[in-house]
Each structure stands twice: as structure tokens, then as C-alpha cells.
Enzyme design. Structure first.
Site, short mmCIF file in Angstrom:
data_model
loop_
_atom_site.label_atom_id
_atom_site.label_comp_id
_atom_site.label_asym_id
_atom_site.label_seq_id
_atom_site.Cartn_x
_atom_site.Cartn_y
_atom_site.Cartn_z
N ASP A 175 0.88 -1.17 0.00
CA ASP A 175 0.00 0.00 0.00
C ASP A 175 0.92 1.22 0.00
O ASP A 175 1.44 1.58 1.03
CB ASP A 175 -0.91 -0.04 1.23
CG ASP A 175 -1.81 1.18 1.34
OD1 ASP A 175 -1.83 2.00 0.41
OD2 ASP A 175 -2.48 1.32 2.38
N GLU A 205 -1.32 10.87 0.85
CA GLU A 205 -2.66 10.25 0.85
C GLU A 205 -2.99 9.73 2.24
O GLU A 205 -4.13 9.83 2.70
CB GLU A 205 -2.69 9.11 -0.18
CG GLU A 205 -4.08 8.54 -0.44
CD GLU A 205 -4.47 7.37 0.46
OE1 GLU A 205 -5.62 6.95 0.39
OE2 GLU A 205 -3.63 6.88 1.25
N GLU A 206 -1.99 9.15 2.89
CA GLU A 206 -2.23 8.44 4.16
C GLU A 206 -2.59 9.38 5.32
O GLU A 206 -2.97 8.94 6.39
CB GLU A 206 -1.01 7.58 4.54
CG GLU A 206 -0.71 6.44 3.56
CD GLU A 206 -1.71 5.29 3.64
OE1 GLU A 206 -2.65 5.35 4.44
OE2 GLU A 206 -1.54 4.32 2.87
N ASP A 228 -5.31 1.99 -5.99
CA ASP A 228 -4.89 1.79 -4.61
C ASP A 228 -5.07 0.33 -4.23
O ASP A 228 -5.64 -0.46 -5.00
CB ASP A 228 -5.71 2.69 -3.67
CG ASP A 228 -4.91 3.13 -2.45
OD1 ASP A 228 -4.15 2.31 -1.90
OD2 ASP A 228 -5.07 4.29 -2.03
N HIS A 316 -1.49 -2.44 6.04
CA HIS A 316 -0.89 -1.58 7.08
C HIS A 316 -0.06 -2.37 8.10
O HIS A 316 0.08 -1.97 9.25
CB HIS A 316 -1.94 -0.67 7.75
CG HIS A 316 -2.37 0.47 6.87
ND1 HIS A 316 -2.96 1.62 7.33
CD2 HIS A 316 -2.28 0.62 5.53
CE1 HIS A 316 -3.22 2.43 6.31
NE2 HIS A 316 -2.81 1.83 5.20
ZN LIG Z 1 -3.31 3.34 0.04
#
Ligand SMILES: [Zn+2]
Length: 340
Positions: A175, A205-206, A228, A316
């Protein structure tokens, strides 16, 4: 998979995407007509329509370059470093990790929560649920040396090597480097296109889709596609109604998530194209979380937007796993659509 390995092993927390940007720049030589970096740091790569029919529809793709990470928040008098997170970590996955601090000089350390080792921990200690603020980095260096080499605000990322496991690839920052890979590999296949295509490798983005919005405003596209990763909860302990996507089941065509509802006609168009070209695909509905689509869709007077996603297990964490067939399916569907 050499390019994906390099992408996932290159650190790039939100706001510090410059190393990832360089890796992409090297790989896309000759693919685009124009390449520039915007004020926030997003890399904007443009390929003009080849059909000659003017004016061509403007299409923007967004694949975020950043990964969840930390910044150095405090150095104590023994040289232990405290951190602040940029992006959503689950603290249960942070114990006993190796980290990289990317300051003046690259330094490595280990990340652990403050507390006793298991041999001397009490029942009470073992029940403790740690917060990110409980964690510290031990670099093994003296306080003086740490202070000489590390500054408040230096970027910190977890360290994990890329590996191939069966039909999967595994590593940190799949990711969103998996989607960066998809964008680059798809564009390398697009020789003819009826569109003016802007591929934007976005920043931040995060931490709330911060790079995509301004880039979209500047480019004023008519159609946006976010690229994504998404959850593949096809592993033990998750009931089937929470699966979201199956790893190996094909590219995800997103219907909705917590930040956007995809343009219905784009969903239908992409499903039809996938069926026609026999590209494995699955419809995806993610109840929470979002992609750059959330910011792109709401830009200007509103823009037709969809997300194509790469199913990812253990998202994540440092062992995010992606099925190679899904990478290929995402590349194939995207390049087929862009080729008109
Ligand atoms: Zn992402």
C-alpha cells in the site's frame, strides 16, 4: 518483480516521498510526453492523445507514493527516540520492529513499547494495550551521537525486505507501491490512446488525501481513476460477509468506500470491458477507509471518479501480501481501458 521490490523497499512516509519519486522517475524514462513535480511534491506525468481527434477527453490517474510512517518527536537524555505517526498504524503490529530514520544520515534502530520483557511482566502488564505514544526507538548509540545525527521531524519508516511467497509478493508498503507498479506497467503498454492522460503519483494520501485534491484542481480532468490497494480479508478469523475482496480473485472494481461512491457508468464500463477481455475482476465495497478518489471526486464542480484496487492481505503491516495475478489483472484492465 525487481521494480516492485525496489519500490517497496524505498522509504517514503507522507511529506517525504522524494526517494520513491526518484525510483519512479528512473523507471518511466520515455513513457510520457511531459513530466513535472507540483508544489506539494506529486509527480505529474502526461501522455497526450494519439488519436488526433481534438479536443481529447482529459483522464487523471492517481497512485499515492506515500506509506504510513512516523516523524521523530522527541529525543530523551539517554538517546531513546519518541515518534509521532503519520498514517493509521495498529499498535499491535509495532512491537519488535526494525526501523529506519532518514535524517542527515540513514540510521537504523529497533522499535518497542516502553515496558517490561515477558520474563518479569505481571498479569496486569501483559493485558496492557499499547498506544503509539508508548513506543520508542533504540538506536544503540549514545545520546550525544543520537543528537548529532537525528533531528526532530526526521522521517521514520518500518523496515522489511520484499519477498516472493508462492503466488504472492510480500513486503512493506505494498500500500501503495503495488498500485504505483500497476500505473507504470499499464502506461508502458499504452501505445495508442484517445485520451490526454495525466498519471499523478500523489503525496500525503495516508494523512487525508492531501496531495490528490490540489493536483486534480490544477489538471481539471473529466474522468479520474484512483489506483490503490484494498482489504483482502480472505484469511482465518474473518467471517465471509467481511471478506471485501479475495486475493487472487482479480482486480477490484470499487463500488464505494468510506470516502467516495464510484461513478456508476464507469463501474459498468469497466466491468463490461473486463468481461470482454476476460480479465479476472471483482466488485468491491469497503465500508470504511478511502482512496484519493475521495478528494478527486469532490474537486472543482465534481468529477466522474472510480477506484481500481489491488486486493491486499494484512494491510498496514510490514508483511502486506499481494497476489501476482491481481497485479497483472489490474495492469491489463487499466491499459485496456486507456487504450480506448
Ligand atoms: Zn493506500
Amino acid at each position: 518483480m525487481e521494480f516492485l521490490k525496489l519500490l517497496t523497499e524505498t522509504p517514503g512516509p507522507p511529506g517525504r516521498e522524494e526517494l520513491v519519486r526518484s525510483v519512479i522517475l528512473r523507471e518511466i524514462q520515455g513513457v510520457f510526453d511531459e513530466v513535472k513535480v507540483d508544489t506539494l511534491g506529486s509527480l505529474i506525468c502526461t501522455k497526450k492523445a494519439t488519436s488526433g481527434k481534438a479536443p481529447a477527453a482529459r483522464v487523471m490517474l492517481a497512485a499515492h507514493m506515500d506509506q504510513i510512517g512516523f516523524y521523530v518527536r522527541h529525543i530523551d537524555d539517554k538517546g531513546f527516540i519518541r515518534i509521532h505517526n503519520v498514517g493509521g498504524f495498529d499498535p499491535r503490529n509495532l512491537t519488535a520492529q526494525k526501523v529506519r530514520i532518514g535524517g542527515k544520515k540513514e540510521i537504523f534502530g529497533v522499535l518497542n513499547p516502553a515496558g517490561k520483557p515477558t520474563h518479569v511482566a505481571t498479569e496486569e502488564d501483559r493485558k496492557k494495550q499499547y498506544q503509539i505514544s508508548d513506543f520508542f526507538i533504540d538506536t544503540g548509540m549514545t545520546a550525544k551521537k543520537v543528537n548529532d545525527s537525528v533531528r526532530i521531524g526526521d522521517p521514520v519508516t518500518l523496515v522489511r525486505e520484499f519477498s516472493e511467497l508462492g503466488n504472492f509478493v510480500s513486503g512493506q508498503a505494498m500500500d501503495n507501491r503495488a498500485a504505483v507498479w500497476v500505473a507504470v506497467r499499464a502506461m508502458q503498454r499504452v501505445k495508442k490512446t484517445p485520451y490526454d492522460i495525466h498519471v499523478v503519483f500523489t503525496v500525503q494520501e495516508e494523512v487525508g488525501l492531501r496531495g490528490a485534491g490540489p493536483a486534480t484542481f490544477g489538471l481539471d480532468p473529466e474522468i479520474c481513476i484512483a489506483l490503490d490497494t484494498t482489504l483482502a480479508c480472505d484469511t482465518p478469523g474473518i467471517p465471509p460477509e467481511h471478506t471485501i475482496t479475495h486475493a487472487g480473485g482479480g482486480v477490484g472494481i470499487k463500488v464505494m468506500d468510506g470516502a467516495s461512491i464510484s461513478d456508476r457508468s464507469l463501474v459498468d464500463q469497466l466491468v463490461q470491458l473486463a468481461e470482454k477481455k476476460k480479465i479476472p475482476h471483482q466488485l468491491e465495497l469497503l465500508p470504511a477507509g478511502g482512496t484519493d478518489a475521495g478528494a478527486m471526486q469532490r474537486s472543482r464542480a465534481g468529477i466522474r471518479t472510480i477506484t481500481l484496487s489491488v486486493p491486499t492481505r494484512y494491510i498496514h503491516t510490514v508483511n502486506e501480501m499481494v497476489h501476482k495475478d491481481d497485479l497483472h489483472a489490474a495492469r491489463d484492465l487499466l491499459s485496456a481501458w486507456l487504450g480506448g
